[in-house]
Write an enzyme that holds these catalytic residues in place. Structure first.
Site, PDB file in Angstrom:
ATOM      1  N   ARG A 135     -89.929 -55.421  37.959  1.00 56.81           N
ATOM      2  CA  ARG A 135     -91.125 -54.773  37.406  1.00 56.81           C
ATOM      3  C   ARG A 135     -91.956 -54.077  38.492  1.00 56.81           C
ATOM      4  O   ARG A 135     -93.181 -54.107  38.458  1.00 56.81           O
ATOM      5  CB  ARG A 135     -92.021 -55.778  36.677  1.00 56.81           C
ATOM      6  N   CYS A 153     -95.503 -58.176  27.815  1.00 55.84           N
ATOM      7  CA  CYS A 153     -95.862 -59.408  28.524  1.00 55.84           C
ATOM      8  C   CYS A 153     -97.030 -59.133  29.458  1.00 55.84           C
ATOM      9  O   CYS A 153     -97.029 -58.145  30.198  1.00 55.84           O
ATOM     10  CB  CYS A 153     -94.666 -59.929  29.317  1.00 55.84           C
TER      11      CYS A 153
HETATM   12  P1  FAD Z   1     -98.064 -46.661  31.005  1.00 55.76           P
HETATM   13  O1  FAD Z   1     -98.372 -47.997  30.458  1.00 55.76           O
HETATM   14  O2  FAD Z   1     -98.719 -45.488  30.395  1.00 55.76           O
HETATM   15  O3  FAD Z   1     -98.347 -46.666  32.575  1.00 55.76           O
HETATM   16  C1  FAD Z   1     -97.867 -47.716  33.388  1.00 55.76           C
HETATM   17  C2  FAD Z   1     -97.873 -47.257  34.849  1.00 55.76           C
HETATM   18  O4  FAD Z   1     -96.922 -46.199  35.011  1.00 55.76           O
HETATM   19  C3  FAD Z   1     -99.206 -46.659  35.303  1.00 55.76           C
HETATM   20  O5  FAD Z   1     -99.341 -46.953  36.675  1.00 55.76           O
HETATM   21  C4  FAD Z   1     -99.012 -45.189  35.126  1.00 55.76           C
HETATM   22  O6  FAD Z   1     -99.866 -44.427  35.976  1.00 55.76           O
HETATM   23  C5  FAD Z   1     -97.577 -45.051  35.553  1.00 55.76           C
HETATM   24  N1  FAD Z   1     -96.911 -43.870  35.021  1.00 55.76           N
HETATM   25  C6  FAD Z   1     -96.716 -43.508  33.728  1.00 55.76           C
HETATM   26  N2  FAD Z   1     -96.038 -42.356  33.656  1.00 55.76           N
HETATM   27  C7  FAD Z   1     -95.814 -41.968  34.929  1.00 55.76           C
HETATM   28  C8  FAD Z   1     -95.177 -40.850  35.532  1.00 55.76           C
HETATM   29  N3  FAD Z   1     -94.620 -39.877  34.814  1.00 55.76           N
HETATM   30  N4  FAD Z   1     -95.135 -40.795  36.879  1.00 55.76           N
HETATM   31  C9  FAD Z   1     -95.681 -41.750  37.645  1.00 55.76           C
HETATM   32  N5  FAD Z   1     -96.301 -42.832  37.135  1.00 55.76           N
HETATM   33  C10 FAD Z   1     -96.360 -42.929  35.801  1.00 55.76           C
HETATM   34  N6  FAD Z   1     -91.729 -53.909  29.751  1.00 55.76           N
HETATM   35  C11 FAD Z   1     -90.553 -54.346  30.257  1.00 55.76           C
HETATM   36  O7  FAD Z   1     -90.309 -54.151  31.455  1.00 55.76           O
HETATM   37  N7  FAD Z   1     -89.650 -54.989  29.474  1.00 55.76           N
HETATM   38  C12 FAD Z   1     -89.848 -55.211  28.164  1.00 55.76           C
HETATM   39  O8  FAD Z   1     -88.998 -55.795  27.513  1.00 55.76           O
HETATM   40  C13 FAD Z   1     -91.076 -54.735  27.582  1.00 55.76           C
HETATM   41  N8  FAD Z   1     -91.339 -54.930  26.283  1.00 55.76           N
HETATM   42  C14 FAD Z   1     -92.499 -54.454  25.752  1.00 55.76           C
HETATM   43  C15 FAD Z   1     -92.741 -54.633  24.388  1.00 55.76           C
HETATM   44  C16 FAD Z   1     -93.916 -54.159  23.824  1.00 55.76           C
HETATM   45  C17 FAD Z   1     -94.157 -54.362  22.338  1.00 55.76           C
HETATM   46  C18 FAD Z   1     -94.877 -53.480  24.615  1.00 55.76           C
HETATM   47  C19 FAD Z   1     -96.143 -52.946  24.004  1.00 55.76           C
HETATM   48  C20 FAD Z   1     -94.647 -53.318  25.966  1.00 55.76           C
HETATM   49  C21 FAD Z   1     -93.460 -53.810  26.554  1.00 55.76           C
HETATM   50  N9  FAD Z   1     -93.201 -53.660  27.916  1.00 55.76           N
HETATM   51  C22 FAD Z   1     -92.005 -54.083  28.432  1.00 55.76           C
HETATM   52  C23 FAD Z   1     -94.221 -53.080  28.833  1.00 55.76           C
HETATM   53  C24 FAD Z   1     -94.152 -51.541  28.990  1.00 55.76           C
HETATM   54  O9  FAD Z   1     -93.470 -50.933  27.897  1.00 55.76           O
HETATM   55  C25 FAD Z   1     -93.478 -51.145  30.296  1.00 55.76           C
HETATM   56  O10 FAD Z   1     -94.174 -51.622  31.418  1.00 55.76           O
HETATM   57  C26 FAD Z   1     -93.322 -49.625  30.441  1.00 55.76           C
HETATM   58  O11 FAD Z   1     -92.582 -49.324  31.590  1.00 55.76           O
HETATM   59  C27 FAD Z   1     -94.655 -48.868  30.526  1.00 55.76           C
HETATM   60  O12 FAD Z   1     -94.377 -47.491  30.362  1.00 55.76           O
HETATM   61  P2  FAD Z   1     -95.448 -46.456  29.816  1.00 55.76           P
HETATM   62  O13 FAD Z   1     -94.792 -45.136  29.737  1.00 55.76           O
HETATM   63  O14 FAD Z   1     -96.076 -46.961  28.576  1.00 55.76           O
HETATM   64  O15 FAD Z   1     -96.478 -46.453  31.009  1.00 55.76           O
HETATM   65  N1  EPU Z   2     -90.404 -69.452  25.352  1.00 56.28           N
HETATM   66  C1  EPU Z   2     -91.123 -70.475  24.827  1.00 56.28           C
HETATM   67  N2  EPU Z   2     -92.359 -70.205  24.286  1.00 56.28           N
HETATM   68  C2  EPU Z   2     -92.874 -68.959  24.255  1.00 56.28           C
HETATM   69  C3  EPU Z   2     -92.147 -67.900  24.817  1.00 56.28           C
HETATM   70  C4  EPU Z   2     -90.891 -68.170  25.362  1.00 56.28           C
HETATM   71  O1  EPU Z   2     -90.694 -71.623  24.837  1.00 56.28           O
HETATM   72  O2  EPU Z   2     -93.985 -68.796  23.757  1.00 56.28           O
HETATM   73  C5  EPU Z   2     -89.068 -69.727  25.897  1.00 56.28           C
HETATM   74  C6  EPU Z   2     -87.966 -69.075  25.060  1.00 56.28           C
HETATM   75  O3  EPU Z   2     -87.600 -69.883  23.974  1.00 56.28           O
HETATM   76  C7  EPU Z   2     -86.852 -68.882  26.077  1.00 56.28           C
HETATM   77  C8  EPU Z   2     -87.593 -68.672  27.404  1.00 56.28           C
HETATM   78  O4  EPU Z   2     -88.925 -69.175  27.191  1.00 56.28           O
HETATM   79  O5  EPU Z   2     -86.086 -70.049  26.182  1.00 56.28           O
HETATM   80  C9  EPU Z   2     -87.633 -67.200  27.810  1.00 56.28           C
HETATM   81  O6  EPU Z   2     -88.274 -66.430  26.786  1.00 56.28           O
HETATM   82  P1  EPU Z   2     -87.833 -64.930  26.441  1.00 56.28           P
HETATM   83  O7  EPU Z   2     -86.350 -64.905  26.197  1.00 56.28           O
HETATM   84  O8  EPU Z   2     -88.736 -64.435  25.393  1.00 56.28           O
HETATM   85  O9  EPU Z   2     -88.017 -64.152  27.782  1.00 56.28           O
HETATM   86  P2  EPU Z   2     -89.291 -63.985  28.687  1.00 56.28           P
HETATM   87  O10 EPU Z   2     -88.902 -64.420  30.049  1.00 56.28           O
HETATM   88  O11 EPU Z   2     -90.504 -64.581  28.101  1.00 56.28           O
HETATM   89  C10 EPU Z   2     -88.638 -61.583  29.448  1.00 56.28           C
HETATM   90  C11 EPU Z   2     -89.445 -60.368  29.802  1.00 56.28           C
HETATM   91  C12 EPU Z   2     -89.657 -59.491  28.579  1.00 56.28           C
HETATM   92  C13 EPU Z   2     -88.312 -59.117  27.969  1.00 56.28           C
HETATM   93  C14 EPU Z   2     -87.567 -60.403  27.609  1.00 56.28           C
HETATM   94  C15 EPU Z   2     -86.183 -60.122  27.047  1.00 56.28           C
HETATM   95  C16 EPU Z   2     -90.993 -60.787  31.625  1.00 56.28           C
HETATM   96  C17 EPU Z   2     -92.388 -61.121  32.002  1.00 56.28           C
HETATM   97  N3  EPU Z   2     -90.736 -60.744  30.325  1.00 56.28           N
HETATM   98  O12 EPU Z   2     -89.459 -62.386  28.627  1.00 56.28           O
HETATM   99  O13 EPU Z   2     -90.293 -58.304  29.037  1.00 56.28           O
HETATM  100  O14 EPU Z   2     -88.494 -58.331  26.804  1.00 56.28           O
HETATM  101  O15 EPU Z   2     -87.425 -61.208  28.797  1.00 56.28           O
HETATM  102  O16 EPU Z   2     -85.290 -59.888  28.080  1.00 56.28           O
HETATM  103  O17 EPU Z   2     -90.170 -60.534  32.493  1.00 56.28           O
HETATM  104  C18 EPU Z   2     -92.417 -57.272  29.467  1.00 56.28           C
HETATM  105  O18 EPU Z   2     -92.091 -57.275  30.658  1.00 56.28           O
HETATM  106  O19 EPU Z   2     -93.487 -56.765  29.052  1.00 56.28           O
HETATM  107  C19 EPU Z   2     -91.510 -57.899  28.493  1.00 56.28           C
HETATM  108  C20 EPU Z   2     -91.805 -58.021  27.201  1.00 56.28           C
END
Ligand code: FAD
Ligand code: EPU
EC number: 1.3.1.98
Length: 265
Positions: free
Chosen positions: A149, A196
């Site tokens: 990240r 997250c």
């Molecule tokens: P923004 O939130 O708009 O910006 C984030 C940062 O990126 C800021 O510093 C911004 O200035 C910079 N930025 C944006 N565009 C550019 C550009 N073109 N050039 C340079 N910098 C830029 N993240 C995960 O890693 N894994 C997940 O599984 C995941 N699941 C998600 C689920 C949900 C429902 C939500 C709401 C979010 C989730 N996220 C997840 C978090 C998020 O989607 C990521 O961090 C994503 O990379 C943010 O991208 P964004 O375009 O929305 O950036």
């Molecule tokens: N768990 C719990 N309770 C909870 C949440 C999770 O017990 O409330 C347990 C789950 O049952 C599982 C373990 O914790 O055994 C891991 O949970 P999960 O599989 O949901 O993965 P996570 O580590 O919580 C990460 C990323 C997510 C990504 C998922 C799927 C981070 C901080 N989070 O979640 O990324 O979508 O894996 O790969 O790295 C994000 O970065 O914004 C994000 C959503």
């Protein structure tokens, strides 16, 4: 180019954030002009906690020529990742399946090195075009300091386009992988959030730690620790940044977790 006063809560998935001047840039010329004064770059606003007071700098959003793509050529940083994931599958191209369900723009996904345990953005990159100091520069992924990240982009760098590393694979194989990623996301809430809130400490899940502390359902105003997943803070409707900050503070009083979100300003 469009320049308008907006409320950033309308441009973030958490639905929180005050006023700013939004510069929607569509051409290289627009970008040159927009970057003449201090700025921030907005992607899809899915990893941001924006303060209720808003931000003083210009907020740049990529559109027009920065939002077009060719999966075998250059892909604009303003393109939505979910669209690319589906389109790659349709074309029988593998490499983005692990990013299914991440509501980012390509540029934001590069900056955050967005990912899941099935793969991250850095793995899918061949080259990245970044605008800084008034010029476009091309970088190889290994030059951008990608980690969990995180990335190290040049100061003020705006990702403008990327080339992806995709391989032709049978459609069933790609679909199977996407179904696996989708299944792993089933426990995540559908309400407004910014994904997250905290990074996972090495070897642990922040969500599980928050859950085990009994913090699910903890609420300040309309900001609440999701009942479905402990690492998601959801906006029940009218949450303010102040509510969210207070909730983050209460969680961090119990657990030493590092914020994953970016806080503006
Ligand atoms: P923004 O939130 O708009 O910006 C984030 C940062 O990126 C800021 O510093 C911004 O200035 C910079 N930025 C944006 N565009 C550019 C550009 N073109 N050039 C340079 N910098 C830029 N993240 C995960 O890693 N894994 C997940 O599984 C995941 N699941 C998600 C689920 C949900 C429902 C939500 C709401 C979010 C989730 N996220 C997840 C978090 C998020 O989607 C990521 O961090 C994503 O990379 C943010 O991208 P964004 O375009 O929305 O950036
Ligand atoms: N768990 C719990 N309770 C909870 C949440 C999770 O017990 O409330 C347990 C789950 O049952 C599982 C373990 O914790 O055994 C891991 O949970 P999960 O599989 O949901 O993965 P996570 O580590 O919580 C990460 C990323 C997510 C990504 C998922 C799927 C981070 C901080 N989070 O979640 O990324 O979508 O894996 O790969 O790295 C994000 O970065 O914004 C994000 C959503």
């Amino acid at each position: 180019m469009r320049i308008e006063r907006v409320l950033l809560k309308d441009y973030t998935t958490l639905g929180v954030g005050g006023p700013a001047e939004l510069w929607t840039v569509e051409t290289q010329e627009d970008l040159l002009k927009a970057t003449e004064a201090p700025y921030r770059v907005l992607g899809n606003g899915s990893n941001l906690l924006v303060m209720d007071e808003g931000v003083p700098e210009r907020v740049i959003r990529l559109a027009g020529e920065f939002a077009t793509y060719d999966l075998r050529g250059w892909v604009g940083a303003g393109v939505l990742l979910p669209l690319l994931v589906q389109e790659a599958a349709r074309q029988g191209l593998s490499g983005l399946e692990g990013l299914l369900g991440i509501p980012a723009q390509v540029g934001g996904a590069v900056k955050m090195n967005a990912g899941t345990r099935f793969g991250e953005m850095a793995d899918a990159l061949e080259a990245v075009e970044i605008f800084h100091e008034g010029r476009f520069h091309i970088y190889l992924p290994q030059e951008l300091g990608f980690g969990y990240r995180q990335s190290r982009l040049p100061p003020g760098g705006i990702v403008t386009r990327v080339r992806l590393k995709l391989k032709e694979r049978p459609l069933e194989e790609i679909r199977r992988r996407m179904a696996e990623v989708d299944a792993a996301r089933k426990g995540q809430p559908k309400r407004k959030s910014a994904g997250c809130a905290f990074k996972n400490p090495p070897g642990h899940s922040a969500g599980r730690l928050i859950d085990e502390r009994g913090l699910k359902g903890l609420r300040v105003g309309d900001a609440m620790v999701s009942l479905e997943h402990g690492n998601f803070i959801v906006n029940l409707g009218q949450a303010t940044a102040k509510d969210v900050l207070e909730l983050l503070k209460r969680i961090q009083e119990e657990l030493p977790l590092e914020l994953e979100w970016e806080v503006w300003p």
